[in-house]
Design a protein around this motif. Structure first.
Motif, PDB file in Angstrom:
ATOM      1  N   ASN A 225      20.047  52.952  44.391  1.00 54.02           N
ATOM      2  CA  ASN A 225      21.186  53.812  44.167  1.00 54.02           C
ATOM      3  C   ASN A 225      22.388  52.923  43.898  1.00 54.02           C
ATOM      4  O   ASN A 225      23.094  52.553  44.814  1.00 54.02           O
ATOM      5  CB  ASN A 225      21.384  54.661  45.435  1.00 54.02           C
ATOM      6  CG  ASN A 225      22.426  55.722  45.219  1.00 54.02           C
ATOM      7  OD1 ASN A 225      22.945  55.883  44.112  1.00 54.02           O
ATOM      8  ND2 ASN A 225      22.762  56.443  46.285  1.00 54.02           N
ATOM      9  N   THR A 227      25.914  51.814  41.791  1.00 59.31           N
ATOM     10  CA  THR A 227      27.032  52.379  41.043  1.00 59.31           C
ATOM     11  C   THR A 227      27.600  51.380  40.034  1.00 59.31           C
ATOM     12  O   THR A 227      28.375  51.750  39.181  1.00 59.31           O
ATOM     13  CB  THR A 227      28.158  52.815  42.001  1.00 59.31           C
ATOM     14  OG1 THR A 227      28.392  51.746  42.917  1.00 59.31           O
ATOM     15  CG2 THR A 227      27.766  54.059  42.774  1.00 59.31           C
ATOM     16  N   CYS A 228      27.218  50.099  40.165  1.00 52.08           N
ATOM     17  CA  CYS A 228      27.843  49.127  39.253  1.00 52.08           C
ATOM     18  C   CYS A 228      26.890  48.655  38.168  1.00 52.08           C
ATOM     19  O   CYS A 228      27.068  47.588  37.597  1.00 52.08           O
ATOM     20  CB  CYS A 228      28.415  47.961  40.045  1.00 52.08           C
ATOM     21  SG  CYS A 228      27.180  47.013  40.915  1.00 52.08           S
TER      22      CYS A 228
END
Ligand code: GBH
Length: 522
Positions: A225, A227-228
């Motif tokens: 998971n 985000t970057c």
């Protein structure tokens, strides 16, 4: 030194009661016991890494590294702790070396903090305070007859390199690592005779670029998971090839510029698991082989045999970045293998049968599902650490596997040990009564002894760890130490395992501990 026979008997008798040893073994106190499987000059040590113990994260000019930045992001470390202070070993190393001397180790594995020496990598100045610190640590060790065994990078890189060119994703890292390694060889190589370029690149890249659980926290799809950004199927392999390139360059530098005069050896440390097929089917047996290739041989085959493992070539095809040309010329590009070994997993084939999702089941992981527990059975005794199951036979099996695959190249067990959660309701006395650790160590060392008796060229054993320390994403909640650390006072208290290890060393290395390593003798 002669001890009266009677006290020897008394001592060995009480040891036998305490630890179940054979008295006869202990009687040969003044010379190497012929029945000891550990060869003369065997290194008995403990291991650590800079980020996990030093603290002093901004002291005396140190720069930020990838772990400093990562642990400061909320939600990354289960108990919210970080390595800012850790064991404050940076300020307490002398006291810690005293404790080591007390145990009787003849070597100590530690790592140099890259950003302490080069706060901005090759884009800034050398931090001489950092050089002074490691010089002093090394000299303190040698003055007690303790051989330094040094890891150049144990998962850490200066944050500057992460920001400038995305760290391991860029071949630029080769120049930085060369620059840094050169400084290490030049400043410490007159006294350091064992170098490890990298600790566990397999774990660093699986966690950092496939699952996104470690810095730089990159992954894609169902692998985690993140985000970057990231690409779980390509980036671990790209990082891997840039690391192999960096390793090759550093080894070439060491061999051409330093090794002849300094006379040391250089290797790499891999995380290893023993992989046991879940059934007797030839599919599961092949899957266990594949698991080994995608985990350990991913790096060891290129370094020693000069090419990626066959299974990786067949399954990954054009996903595999080409190997650095330099590697072929260095064959083998290591003088020894550092084996970090803790646990064993079952493996199930996912090519011919359907696997539930889990570690190893995808193409990029070799279609070999791995787990310490399958079909309701666990491979060994579970512990309070979710990934660690006690399977002592795994030690003999992995060492024997490496011996056979890599033509008995010298090995050091660079890590082995057990970590646990601490029950906060215990008294301090109960907290240091780590019977479970003693049982684990005894069984794993026994299994190692069997492999050595059968001919494996193992030259040392480093117990992880000397002190409780910052256990990465588990923070301070998991304790691996022979010494308990009170994180409020930073007091160190030896556990039962510390005296057990002391006795073990006295038994198996007696007569040689007082002797300083040859190069330190006048
Ligand atoms: C070693 O490897 C390290 O070198 C050392 O720094 C560490 O303190 C020691 O072991 C004890 O752990 O993939 O989500 O299941 C660490 C090997 C890496 C094994 C992380 C467990 C769990 C992460 N560990 N892995 S996950």
């Amino acid at each position: 030194m002669e001890l009266p026979l009677l006290s020897l008997f008394a001592l060995s008798f009480s040891l036998t009661i305490l630890f179940g040893w054979v008295a006869a073994d202990f009687l040969s106190l003044n010379h190497h016991s012929p029945s000891s499987p550990f060869p003369p000059n065997f290194l008995f040590g403990t291991a650590s890494s800079s980020y996990q113990i030093e603290g002093a994260y901004l002291t005396d000019g140190k720069g930020l590294n990838n772990w400093d930045v990562f642990t400061h992001k909320p939600g990354t470390i289960t108990d919210g702790s970080n390595g800012d202070v850790a064991d404050d070993h940076y300020h307490r190393y002398k006291e810690d070396v005293d404790l080591m001397e007390d145990i009787g180790v003849n070597s100590y594995r530690f790592s140099i903090s890259w950003a302490r020496i080069l706060p901005k990598g090759r884009f800034g100045k050398v931090n001489w305070a950092g050089i002074d610190y490691y010089n002093s640590l090394i000299d303190t060790l040698l003055s007690r007859g303790i051989e330094p065994f040094v890891t150049i990078s144990h998962y850490d890189i200066p944050q500057e390199l992460q920001q400038r060119y995305e760290g391991w994703l860029s071949p630029e890292i080769e120049k930085d690592f060369k620059y840094y390694a050169d400084i290490c060889f030049k400043n410490f190589g007159d006294r350091v005779k064992y170098w490890i370029t990298f600790n566990e690149p397999n774990v660093a890249f699986i966690c950092g670029y496939r699952k996104g659980l470690w810095p730089p926290g990159r992954c894609s799809g169902s692998f985690g998971n993140c985000t970057c950004g990231g690409d779980s199927e390509r980036e671990p392999l790209i990082a891997g090839s840039n690391l192999l390139l960096s390793h090759a360059t550093a080894v070439h530098l060491y061999r051409t510029k330093y090794q002849k005069t300094q006379g040391g050896r250089i290797g790499v440390a891999m995380n290893t698991k023993w992989f046991e097929p879940i059934s007797n089917s030839s599919e599961d047996k092949k899957a266990a082989e594949r698991a080994q290739s995608f985990y350990m041989n991913w790096f060891l085959d290129p370094l020693i045999l000069g090419e990626y493992p066959r299974e990786m070539r067949e399954i990954l095809g054009e996903y595999l970045p080409p190997l650095p040309y330099k590697l072929g010329k260095l064959k083998p590009a290591i003088d020894f293998i550092g084996v970090n070994h803790y646990t064993s997993y079952f493996v199930k084939d996912c090519i011919h049968s359907v696997c539930e999702p889990g570690d190893g089941s995808t193409r990029t992981e070799g279609f070999a599902l791995t787990s310490p527990k399958m079909n309701g059975i666990s491979i060994g005794e579970p512990t309070t650490l979710e990934w660690l199951y006690v399977y002592p036979q795994g030690m003999e099996k992995i060492v024997t596997y490496i011996k056979e695959r890599f033509n008995n190249i010298p090995m050091f067990i660079t890590e082995n040990g057990i970590g646990m959660k601490e029950n906060p309701n215990l008294t301090t006395k109960e907290m240091i009564n780590d019977v479970e650790r003693v049982e684990y160590l005894r069984a794993y060392l026994d299994s190692l002894a069997t492999a050595i008796r059968k001919g494996a060229d193992v030259r040392g054993y480093f117990l992880w760890s000397f002190l409780d320390n910052f256990e990465w994403t588990h923070g301070s909640s998991i304790r691996f130490g022979l010494h308990r650390v009170d994180y409020d006072t930073l007091d160190r208290t030896p556990r039962m395992s510390a005296s057990w290890y002391k006795n073990f060393i006295a038994l198996h290395a007696s007569g040689r501990l007082a002797t300083k390593p040859p190069h330190t003798q006048e």
